[in-house]
Design a protein around this motif. Sequence first.
Motif, PDB file in Angstrom:
ATOM      1  N   GLN A   1       0.818  -1.207   0.000  1.00  0.00           N
ATOM      2  CA  GLN A   1       0.000   0.000   0.000  1.00  0.00           C
ATOM      3  C   GLN A   1       0.855   1.262   0.000  1.00  0.00           C
ATOM      4  N   MET A   2       1.969   1.241   0.739  1.00  0.00           N
ATOM      5  CA  MET A   2       2.870   2.393   0.712  1.00  0.00           C
ATOM      6  C   MET A   2       3.452   2.584  -0.688  1.00  0.00           C
TER       7      MET A   2
ATOM      8  N   VAL B   1      -6.171   4.877  -1.712  1.00  0.00           N
ATOM      9  CA  VAL B   1      -5.668   3.761  -0.921  1.00  0.00           C
ATOM     10  C   VAL B   1      -5.861   4.080   0.559  1.00  0.00           C
ATOM     11  N   MET B   2      -6.398   3.117   1.307  1.00  0.00           N
ATOM     12  CA  MET B   2      -6.584   3.304   2.744  1.00  0.00           C
ATOM     13  C   MET B   2      -5.825   2.224   3.501  1.00  0.00           C
ATOM     14  N   PRO B   3      -4.653   2.544   4.054  1.00  0.00           N
ATOM     15  CA  PRO B   3      -3.869   1.573   4.828  1.00  0.00           C
ATOM     16  C   PRO B   3      -4.425   1.448   6.241  1.00  0.00           C
ATOM     17  N   SER B   4      -5.488   0.691   6.393  1.00  0.00           N
ATOM     18  CA  SER B   4      -6.235   0.686   7.651  1.00  0.00           C
ATOM     19  C   SER B   4      -5.486   0.032   8.799  1.00  0.00           C
ATOM     20  N   THR B   5      -4.413  -0.731   8.510  1.00  0.00           N
ATOM     21  CA  THR B   5      -3.625  -1.329   9.590  1.00  0.00           C
ATOM     22  C   THR B   5      -2.508  -0.412  10.082  1.00  0.00           C
ATOM     23  N   ASP B   6      -2.335   0.734   9.447  1.00  0.00           N
ATOM     24  CA  ASP B   6      -1.246   1.653   9.797  1.00  0.00           C
ATOM     25  C   ASP B   6      -1.567   2.363  11.113  1.00  0.00           C
ATOM     26  N   LEU B   7      -0.657   2.237  12.090  1.00  0.00           N
ATOM     27  CA  LEU B   7      -0.907   2.823  13.402  1.00  0.00           C
ATOM     28  C   LEU B   7      -0.977   4.345  13.351  1.00  0.00           C
ATOM     29  N   GLY B   8      -0.184   4.952  12.464  1.00  0.00           N
ATOM     30  CA  GLY B   8      -0.236   6.400  12.335  1.00  0.00           C
ATOM     31  C   GLY B   8      -1.580   6.877  11.816  1.00  0.00           C
ATOM     32  N   VAL B   9      -2.135   6.183  10.839  1.00  0.00           N
ATOM     33  CA  VAL B   9      -3.450   6.543  10.309  1.00  0.00           C
ATOM     34  C   VAL B   9      -4.518   6.322  11.374  1.00  0.00           C
ATOM     35  N   GLN B  10      -4.399   5.228  12.114  1.00  0.00           N
ATOM     36  CA  GLN B  10      -5.357   4.970  13.196  1.00  0.00           C
ATOM     37  C   GLN B  10      -5.294   6.065  14.256  1.00  0.00           C
ATOM     38  N   GLU B  11      -4.074   6.464  14.632  1.00  0.00           N
ATOM     39  CA  GLU B  11      -3.929   7.521  15.628  1.00  0.00           C
ATOM     40  C   GLU B  11      -4.451   8.849  15.093  1.00  0.00           C
ATOM     41  N   GLY B  12      -4.230   9.111  13.814  1.00  0.00           N
ATOM     42  CA  GLY B  12      -4.748  10.337  13.231  1.00  0.00           C
ATOM     43  C   GLY B  12      -6.263  10.403  13.290  1.00  0.00           C
TER      44      GLY B  12
ATOM     45  N   ALA C   1     -13.633   8.209  -0.152  1.00  0.00           N
ATOM     46  CA  ALA C   1     -13.407   7.753  -1.524  1.00  0.00           C
ATOM     47  C   ALA C   1     -13.906   8.818  -2.499  1.00  0.00           C
ATOM     48  N   PRO C   2     -13.227   9.039  -3.609  1.00  0.00           N
ATOM     49  CA  PRO C   2     -12.060   8.323  -4.154  1.00  0.00           C
ATOM     50  C   PRO C   2     -10.710   8.986  -3.819  1.00  0.00           C
ATOM     51  N   LEU C   3     -10.627   9.628  -2.650  1.00  0.00           N
ATOM     52  CA  LEU C   3      -9.385  10.300  -2.251  1.00  0.00           C
ATOM     53  C   LEU C   3      -8.916   9.803  -0.886  1.00  0.00           C
ATOM     54  N   ARG C   4      -8.971   8.497  -0.673  1.00  0.00           N
ATOM     55  CA  ARG C   4      -8.586   7.979   0.640  1.00  0.00           C
ATOM     56  C   ARG C   4      -7.091   8.129   0.908  1.00  0.00           C
ATOM     57  N   SER C   5      -6.273   8.168  -0.124  1.00  0.00           N
ATOM     58  CA  SER C   5      -4.847   8.433   0.088  1.00  0.00           C
ATOM     59  C   SER C   5      -4.632   9.850   0.625  1.00  0.00           C
ATOM     60  N   VAL C   6      -5.411  10.785   0.126  1.00  0.00           N
ATOM     61  CA  VAL C   6      -5.321  12.171   0.607  1.00  0.00           C
ATOM     62  C   VAL C   6      -5.736  12.235   2.075  1.00  0.00           C
ATOM     63  N   ALA C   7      -6.826  11.557   2.408  1.00  0.00           N
ATOM     64  CA  ALA C   7      -7.262  11.514   3.803  1.00  0.00           C
ATOM     65  C   ALA C   7      -6.197  10.865   4.677  1.00  0.00           C
ATOM     66  N   SER C   8      -5.547   9.823   4.176  1.00  0.00           N
ATOM     67  CA  SER C   8      -4.471   9.179   4.931  1.00  0.00           C
ATOM     68  C   SER C   8      -3.350  10.163   5.213  1.00  0.00           C
TER      69      SER C   8
END
Length: 216
Positions: A148-149, A160-171, A195-202
């Motif tokens: 995903q990275m 792309v939404m890396p839902s297992t990423d701890l930084g994204v979860q903390e954010g 969606a369709p900008l989940r990478s931007v949200a990440s």
Amino acid sequence: MTRAGAPTAAEVRALARRDPALGAALRRLPRFPGFPQGAERPADSHFHALARAVVYQMLSGRAAATIHARVHALTPGSRFATPKQMLAIEQDQLRAAGLSRAKAAALHDLAERSLDGRLPLRSIARRPDDDVVAAIAEVRGIGPWTAQMFLIFRLGRLDVMPSTDLGVQEGLRRLDGLAERPTPRELAARAEIWAPLRSVASWVLWRLADEAPAEV
């Protein structure tokens, strides 16, 4: 395949309207720089980007950079090893450069798959996100998060939404004022509105996670 590159200003405004909390963060943070973003030392190739990810796994930035430089120096010239050159490097040499046995084996597996076509790096930018993740995650020592990275920061994919990423979860915990970090499933469900900008949200969530907590 999701789009790559930079979203339009209208798309970012629409994202902000769909999620006012995210929109407020977007207005407060520095302007979104677009994807892909180069690292301090941009990768020479898709192979190099993945090899670098292997080297950097579970290491501090300084230690990883030192080992990466040693691996880089095992082949002549200014560019990182090609897959063919990597296979010509003995695993003992990779170990002597500072890599663990598992990482040395992972670099050889990455090189073998790149050469025999199981990991089609020459055409991977034209493949759908799910195909890219599946192919990369087959490499020894590389999982879905690294794939995903690669999608976000190497190929510039926007959704792309890396839902297992701890930084994204903390954010997201900070964005929504949660007591605990959300689970990957909860994060994925919350991300549907982006969606369709989940990478931007990440990217926004990573920035929020990096902010120092407010003093009490």
